[in-house]
Design a protein around this motif. Structure first.
Motif, PDB file in Angstrom:
ATOM      1  N   VAL A 297       0.842  -1.189   0.000  1.00 23.90           N
ATOM      2  CA  VAL A 297       0.000   0.000   0.000  1.00 23.90           C
ATOM      3  C   VAL A 297       0.878   1.240   0.000  1.00 23.90           C
ATOM      4  O   VAL A 297       1.783   1.367   0.838  1.00 23.90           O
ATOM      5  CB  VAL A 297      -0.927   0.022   1.243  1.00 23.90           C
ATOM      6  CG1 VAL A 297      -1.895   1.197   1.161  1.00 23.90           C
ATOM      7  CG2 VAL A 297      -1.676  -1.295   1.369  1.00 23.90           C
ATOM      8  N   LYS A 298       0.622   2.120  -0.947  1.00 24.69           N
ATOM      9  CA  LYS A 298       1.314   3.404  -1.011  1.00 24.69           C
ATOM     10  C   LYS A 298       0.489   4.430  -0.237  1.00 24.69           C
ATOM     11  O   LYS A 298      -0.650   4.715  -0.591  1.00 24.69           O
ATOM     12  CB  LYS A 298       1.464   3.851  -2.468  1.00 24.69           C
ATOM     13  CG  LYS A 298       2.281   2.909  -3.345  1.00 24.69           C
ATOM     14  CD  LYS A 298       3.765   3.082  -3.110  1.00 24.69           C
ATOM     15  CE  LYS A 298       4.585   2.266  -4.098  1.00 24.69           C
ATOM     16  NZ  LYS A 298       6.046   2.450  -3.898  1.00 24.69           N
ATOM     17  N   ARG A 299       1.091   4.985   0.808  1.00 26.20           N
ATOM     18  CA  ARG A 299       0.405   5.969   1.626  1.00 26.20           C
ATOM     19  C   ARG A 299       1.162   7.296   1.583  1.00 26.20           C
ATOM     20  O   ARG A 299       2.296   7.358   1.121  1.00 26.20           O
ATOM     21  CB  ARG A 299       0.280   5.466   3.063  1.00 26.20           C
ATOM     22  CG  ARG A 299      -0.361   4.083   3.148  1.00 26.20           C
ATOM     23  CD  ARG A 299      -0.649   3.656   4.559  1.00 26.20           C
ATOM     24  NE  ARG A 299       0.545   3.513   5.376  1.00 26.20           N
ATOM     25  CZ  ARG A 299       0.575   2.935   6.583  1.00 26.20           C
ATOM     26  NH1 ARG A 299      -0.546   2.459   7.100  1.00 26.20           N
ATOM     27  NH2 ARG A 299       1.695   2.834   7.277  1.00 26.20           N
ATOM     28  N   ARG A 300       0.527   8.332   2.104  1.00 25.35           N
ATOM     29  CA  ARG A 300       1.172   9.649   2.062  1.00 25.35           C
ATOM     30  C   ARG A 300       2.511   9.639   2.789  1.00 25.35           C
ATOM     31  O   ARG A 300       3.496  10.200   2.309  1.00 25.35           O
ATOM     32  CB  ARG A 300       0.262  10.699   2.716  1.00 25.35           C
ATOM     33  CG  ARG A 300      -0.937  11.125   1.881  1.00 25.35           C
ATOM     34  CD  ARG A 300      -1.712  12.217   2.590  1.00 25.35           C
ATOM     35  NE  ARG A 300      -2.033  11.821   3.970  1.00 25.35           N
ATOM     36  CZ  ARG A 300      -1.954  12.625   5.016  1.00 25.35           C
ATOM     37  NH1 ARG A 300      -1.527  13.855   4.865  1.00 25.35           N
ATOM     38  NH2 ARG A 300      -2.293  12.198   6.229  1.00 25.35           N
ATOM     39  N   GLU A 301       2.530   8.983   3.965  1.00 28.70           N
ATOM     40  CA  GLU A 301       3.719   9.065   4.792  1.00 28.70           C
ATOM     41  C   GLU A 301       4.716   7.935   4.546  1.00 28.70           C
ATOM     42  O   GLU A 301       5.911   8.082   4.808  1.00 28.70           O
ATOM     43  CB  GLU A 301       3.323   9.079   6.279  1.00 28.70           C
ATOM     44  CG  GLU A 301       2.730   7.760   6.804  1.00 28.70           C
ATOM     45  CD  GLU A 301       1.271   7.553   6.495  1.00 28.70           C
ATOM     46  OE1 GLU A 301       0.678   6.598   7.027  1.00 28.70           O
ATOM     47  OE2 GLU A 301       0.706   8.332   5.695  1.00 28.70           O
ATOM     48  N   ASP A 302       4.246   6.783   4.020  1.00 26.38           N
ATOM     49  CA  ASP A 302       5.142   5.646   3.832  1.00 26.38           C
ATOM     50  C   ASP A 302       4.455   4.579   2.985  1.00 26.38           C
ATOM     51  O   ASP A 302       3.324   4.752   2.546  1.00 26.38           O
ATOM     52  CB  ASP A 302       5.556   5.050   5.190  1.00 26.38           C
ATOM     53  CG  ASP A 302       4.350   4.566   6.012  1.00 26.38           C
ATOM     54  OD1 ASP A 302       3.237   4.483   5.452  1.00 26.38           O
ATOM     55  OD2 ASP A 302       4.526   4.268   7.204  1.00 26.38           O
ATOM     56  N   ASP A 303       5.187   3.497   2.742  1.00 29.60           N
ATOM     57  CA  ASP A 303       4.632   2.297   2.115  1.00 29.60           C
ATOM     58  C   ASP A 303       4.520   1.219   3.191  1.00 29.60           C
ATOM     59  O   ASP A 303       5.326   1.171   4.125  1.00 29.60           O
ATOM     60  CB  ASP A 303       5.535   1.785   0.991  1.00 29.60           C
ATOM     61  CG  ASP A 303       5.644   2.772  -0.160  1.00 29.60           C
ATOM     62  OD1 ASP A 303       4.921   3.791  -0.150  1.00 29.60           O
ATOM     63  OD2 ASP A 303       6.465   2.526  -1.056  1.00 29.60           O
ATOM     64  N   VAL A 304       3.521   0.359   3.044  1.00 30.86           N
ATOM     65  CA  VAL A 304       3.369  -0.732   4.000  1.00 30.86           C
ATOM     66  C   VAL A 304       3.030  -2.010   3.242  1.00 30.86           C
ATOM     67  O   VAL A 304       2.277  -1.976   2.267  1.00 30.86           O
ATOM     68  CB  VAL A 304       2.282  -0.408   5.053  1.00 30.86           C
ATOM     69  CG1 VAL A 304       0.910  -0.269   4.413  1.00 30.86           C
ATOM     70  CG2 VAL A 304       2.244  -1.469   6.148  1.00 30.86           C
ATOM     71  N   HIS A 305       3.624  -3.110   3.681  1.00 31.11           N
ATOM     72  CA  HIS A 305       3.385  -4.417   3.052  1.00 31.11           C
ATOM     73  C   HIS A 305       2.653  -5.303   4.052  1.00 31.11           C
ATOM     74  O   HIS A 305       3.137  -5.537   5.169  1.00 31.11           O
ATOM     75  CB  HIS A 305       4.712  -5.065   2.650  1.00 31.11           C
ATOM     76  CG  HIS A 305       4.530  -6.318   1.839  1.00 31.11           C
ATOM     77  ND1 HIS A 305       4.117  -6.304   0.521  1.00 31.11           N
ATOM     78  CD2 HIS A 305       4.690  -7.633   2.172  1.00 31.11           C
ATOM     79  CE1 HIS A 305       4.045  -7.542   0.066  1.00 31.11           C
ATOM     80  NE2 HIS A 305       4.380  -8.367   1.050  1.00 31.11           N
TER      81      HIS A 305
END
Length: 398
Positions: A76-84
């Motif tokens: 997931v691409k988010r404003r503050e970071d990416d998360v798997h």
């Protein structure tokens, strides 16, 4: 916020699937029972850890999975970071599958104690509460068109699904609350049969009302924000003829002047007042598990007096308001999942929904055919055909 990568292994009818995604509109079309809903179900599970389509986790594990495990992964691409996010789902008692039409193939049953679900964030094992809301989604399925005229349980689910994604403490509270309601109902039945002392309820009542006051407060706050969004949507869809207000109807008597502690004391008194009735019936008669929503259009309850068109417009407006509410609450744009809802809408509501859809960062949409979509929409969309659990991307419409 958008989903950039999705990988499925033995999830429903997807033996193996890998998708690379980007912001934009993704349309997945095909015949029924090919895997369209399954795809959105997987994306939803990455956000909420639970299926919107299955009654238990084991249902999503492919019958032919050699190790009885389904795996989901998403980035997931988010404003503050990416998360798997990774989810592994185990089916400890898989069904016997016939190999020649008559004789079931032997299956290996896993021990009953086998962990049913394993979760990871960025390769680190995590709890369910840690995973929920890492990616946020709003689902719009045909059942959601019955938000107004469906059961109170469906309307409570609408509240809980949104709140759990943006308020981890709410999710913890609702899980604990449901356990207490189960315990309390069992105790009420035992008291009715003269097997327990009614004073045993005092401790559970205190726990129940402490959680109830938190749940009711968050639900009230959500509906306040929803009402700031929903009326302009209803007015636009109805061509200026209708105004909508959503009313939260808790089963407890509630006063806006109470703070959380005062509310808890008031709820405990209401439980004491209804104790005889609850013991007689053997069920919990008050609490958030019996709350409801009322939809009022031009001052009239549309569940009782509204037309089918008004009810569907109110449901559509409320779901779009939910999307805005989640964005306002988190600062992130939720991923919008639309599961074959366009076939359920008339031309005008379909056109309006499409206009709204094109304004959001990422939309995953399923349909049985493309004929009802304007060419200008198809030209902007990523289109794929789903057949027998395989996704084939097609060339853009010229």
């Amino acid at each position: 916020m958008y989903l950039s990568h999705l990988s499925l292994s033995n999830f429903r009818n997807y033996e193996q699937l890998t998708l690379s995604l980007s912001p934009g509109l993704f349309i997945y079309y095909g015949e029924n029972a090919q895997g369209k809903t399954n795809l959105l179900e997987a994306v939803g599970m990455l956000a909420t850890v639970n299926s919107f389509h299955a009654s238990s986790d084991r249902e999503v594990v492919n019958w032919h999975a050699p190790d009885h495990i389904a795996r989901l992964e998403g980035t997931v691409k988010r404003r503050e970071d990416d998360v798997h996010v990774e989810i592994a789902l185990f089916d400890p008692t898989p069904p016997a599958i016939p190999t020649n039409g008559t004789t079931p193939a032997p299956t290996m049953e896993l021990p009953a104690s086998t962990q049913r679900k394993r979760l990871k964030i960025n390769s680190i094992p995590r709890r369910t509460i840690d995973v929920i809301g890492q990616m946020k989604v709003v689902l719009f399925a045909p059942l959601d068109l019955h938000l107004v005229d469906g059961s109170p349980e469906e309307r409570r689910r609408f509240l809980d699904r949104a709140l759990c994604q943006i308020q981890p403490r709410y999710c913890q509270a609702i899980v604990k609350y449901r356990k207490i309601v189960t315990q309390r109902s069992a105790l009420l039945k035992r008291i009715r049969e003269n097997l327990e002392d009614p004073r045993m309820l005092d401790f559970l009542d205190e726990q129940m009302t402490q959680l109830a006051s938190q749940i009711i407060y968050e639900r009230q706050h959500m509906i306040e924000i929803i009402n700031q969004q929903v009326d302009p949507l209803q007015t636009a869809i109805s061509g200026g003829r209708e105004h909508l207000r959503v009313i939260y109807r808790p089963s407890f008597k509630v006063d806006a002047a109470w703070n959380i502690l005062e509310a808890q004391e008031q709820y405990q008194q209401q439980l004491r007042d209804s104790r005889k009735k609850e013991i007689h019936q053997g069920v919990c008669l008050l609490g958030p598990h019996r709350d409801d929503l009322e939809f009022v259009v031009n001052g009239i309850n549309v569940l009782t007096y509204g037309s089918r068109g008004q009810q569907r417009t109110a449901a559509l407006s409320t779901k779009l308001a939910e999307l805005n509410y989640m964005r306002l609450s988190t600062g992130d744009e939720p991923v919008l999942l639309l599961d074959d809802v366009f076939s359920e809408l008339d031309h005008w509501r379909r056109e309006y929904l499409l206009q709204q859809v094109m304004q959001h960062e990422q939309v995953l949409l399923t349909t049985t055919d493309l004929d009802s979509f304007p060419r200008e929409i198809l030209q902007k969309a990523y289109i794929s055909r789903i057949e027998h659990g395989a996704v084939q991307q097609e060339q853009p419409t010229p």
